[in-house]
Scaffold this motif. Sequence first.
Motif, mmCIF file in Angstrom:
data_model
loop_
_atom_site.group_PDB
_atom_site.id
_atom_site.type_symbol
_atom_site.label_atom_id
_atom_site.label_comp_id
_atom_site.label_asym_id
_atom_site.label_seq_id
_atom_site.Cartn_x
_atom_site.Cartn_y
_atom_site.Cartn_z
ATOM 1 N N LEU A 7 58.970 22.781 -20.183
ATOM 2 C CA LEU A 7 57.870 22.208 -20.965
ATOM 3 C C LEU A 7 58.407 21.357 -22.106
ATOM 4 C CD1 LEU A 7 54.916 21.899 -21.727
ATOM 5 C CD2 LEU A 7 55.087 24.060 -22.972
ATOM 6 N N THR A 8 59.413 21.861 -22.796
ATOM 7 C CA THR A 8 60.025 21.088 -23.884
ATOM 8 C C THR A 8 60.540 19.755 -23.366
ATOM 9 O OG1 THR A 8 60.645 23.091 -25.095
ATOM 10 C CG2 THR A 8 61.881 21.089 -25.589
ATOM 11 N N ARG A 9 61.173 19.773 -22.212
ATOM 12 C CA ARG A 9 61.692 18.536 -21.623
ATOM 13 C C ARG A 9 60.559 17.568 -21.313
ATOM 14 N NH1 ARG A 9 64.610 20.720 -17.984
ATOM 15 N NH2 ARG A 9 66.636 20.485 -18.978
ATOM 16 N N LEU A 33 68.982 22.813 -24.735
ATOM 17 C CA LEU A 33 68.167 21.912 -25.553
ATOM 18 C C LEU A 33 68.963 20.760 -26.142
ATOM 19 C CD1 LEU A 33 66.011 24.523 -27.483
ATOM 20 C CD2 LEU A 33 65.197 22.911 -25.760
ATOM 21 N N ALA A 34 70.272 20.962 -26.310
ATOM 22 C CA ALA A 34 71.086 19.925 -26.944
ATOM 23 C C ALA A 34 71.032 18.611 -26.173
ATOM 24 C CB ALA A 34 72.528 20.407 -27.070
ATOM 25 N N ALA A 35 70.735 18.687 -24.880
ATOM 26 C CA ALA A 35 70.710 17.480 -24.055
ATOM 27 C C ALA A 35 69.369 16.755 -24.115
ATOM 28 C CB ALA A 35 71.031 17.847 -22.603
ATOM 29 N N ILE A 36 68.401 17.293 -24.831
ATOM 30 C CA ILE A 36 67.063 16.698 -24.884
ATOM 31 C C ILE A 36 66.854 16.020 -26.233
ATOM 32 C CG2 ILE A 36 64.597 17.122 -24.632
ATOM 33 C CD1 ILE A 36 65.256 19.658 -23.116
ATOM 34 N N GLN A 37 66.522 14.756 -26.204
ATOM 35 C CA GLN A 37 66.278 13.997 -27.425
ATOM 36 C C GLN A 37 64.908 14.359 -28.017
ATOM 37 O OE1 GLN A 37 68.522 11.811 -28.834
ATOM 38 N NE2 GLN A 37 69.937 12.540 -27.259
ATOM 39 N N GLY A 38 64.820 14.335 -29.345
ATOM 40 C CA GLY A 38 63.549 14.550 -30.009
ATOM 41 C C GLY A 38 63.183 15.998 -30.217
ATOM 42 N N GLU A 52 60.095 13.953 -23.118
ATOM 43 C CA GLU A 52 60.173 12.742 -22.282
ATOM 44 C C GLU A 52 58.945 11.864 -22.459
ATOM 45 O OE1 GLU A 52 60.792 14.256 -18.374
ATOM 46 O OE2 GLU A 52 62.974 14.460 -18.623
ATOM 47 N N GLU A 53 57.839 12.466 -22.867
ATOM 48 C CA GLU A 53 56.620 11.693 -23.131
ATOM 49 C C GLU A 53 56.618 11.079 -24.526
ATOM 50 O OE1 GLU A 53 53.585 14.549 -22.414
ATOM 51 O OE2 GLU A 53 53.795 14.459 -20.234
ATOM 52 N N GLY A 54 57.700 11.286 -25.272
ATOM 53 C CA GLY A 54 57.835 10.675 -26.592
ATOM 54 C C GLY A 54 57.342 11.522 -27.740
ATOM 55 N N ASN A 55 57.073 12.790 -27.487
ATOM 56 C CA ASN A 55 56.587 13.678 -28.539
ATOM 57 C C ASN A 55 57.737 14.322 -29.301
ATOM 58 O OD1 ASN A 55 53.658 13.633 -27.792
ATOM 59 N ND2 ASN A 55 54.479 14.435 -25.885
ATOM 60 N N GLN A 56 57.447 14.763 -30.502
ATOM 61 C CA GLN A 56 58.378 15.594 -31.252
ATOM 62 C C GLN A 56 58.133 17.048 -30.875
ATOM 63 O OE1 GLN A 56 56.982 13.763 -35.157
ATOM 64 N NE2 GLN A 56 59.144 14.140 -35.589
ATOM 65 N N VAL A 57 59.222 17.779 -30.664
ATOM 66 C CA VAL A 57 59.094 19.177 -30.270
ATOM 67 C C VAL A 57 59.988 20.034 -31.158
ATOM 68 C CG1 VAL A 57 59.172 20.837 -28.386
ATOM 69 C CG2 VAL A 57 58.770 18.412 -27.877
ATOM 70 N N THR A 58 59.395 21.027 -31.769
ATOM 71 C CA THR A 58 60.154 22.036 -32.499
ATOM 72 C C THR A 58 60.228 23.285 -31.641
ATOM 73 O OG1 THR A 58 59.498 21.211 -34.669
ATOM 74 C CG2 THR A 58 60.223 23.502 -34.553
#
Length: 233
Positions: free
Chosen positions: A18-20, A39-44, A24-30
């Motif tokens: 889900l985080t990915r 998670l380190a491989a996922i931007q944002g 990928e849709e351009g959202n910020q995720v905490t």
Amino acid sequence: MSKHYLVVGGSHGIGLELTRKLAEEGNQVTVISRTLGDLAAIQGVTHHALDISKEEIPAEFIPENLDGLVYCPGSINLRAFVSLNPAAFRDELEINLIGAVKSIQAGLKALKKNPGSSIVLFSTVAVGQGMPFHSGIAAAKGAVEGLTRSLAAELAPGIRVNCIAPSLTDTPLATRLLNSDEKREAAANRHPLKKVGTASEIAALANFLLSPDAAWITGQIIHADGGMSSVRV
């Protein structure tokens, strides 16, 4: 427009998928989870390390505004009822129910700033279907379903609250139940669709429930279970 989501337990399995998708849709995720995982491989993504079953969420971990909150931690402890003492039931409640309560209470102020925001929780097919050796997890997830409906009523119309009730899903949590071809085939054959669910499939449903496309859906327990809860073939 970019939105901001909080995913508790977002470093593995369904939470990671889900985080990915959200990122990928351009959202910020905490993400709040015990470990960083992949998670380190996922931007944002912003990650905070915390064990929700033992710790409170510091206020500084919560973004000022939230469009959605998802609570993913859970357990698959399949044991005979006679082997479970009250402490075992408390442990199930702690990770499945109390952790969700703590997360929602921590994020509620930020969610209220965005009318139309959404909360997604997770149950299990075993709440609606009596299954042997599931008394601990079914009792705890039954409480989650009750929480879902109560909060949906209390937080309407500004915040939607829904719950996904999957059957067995191919995640790290289910490894010991799917660690051979024989086990995997047997698990698949118990479902009318003759397959085990994937983390990506369940994450896609959670993503939909967070989105404006689900703006008229609240208080629902949605069964993503390969037909197990409703179909006989």
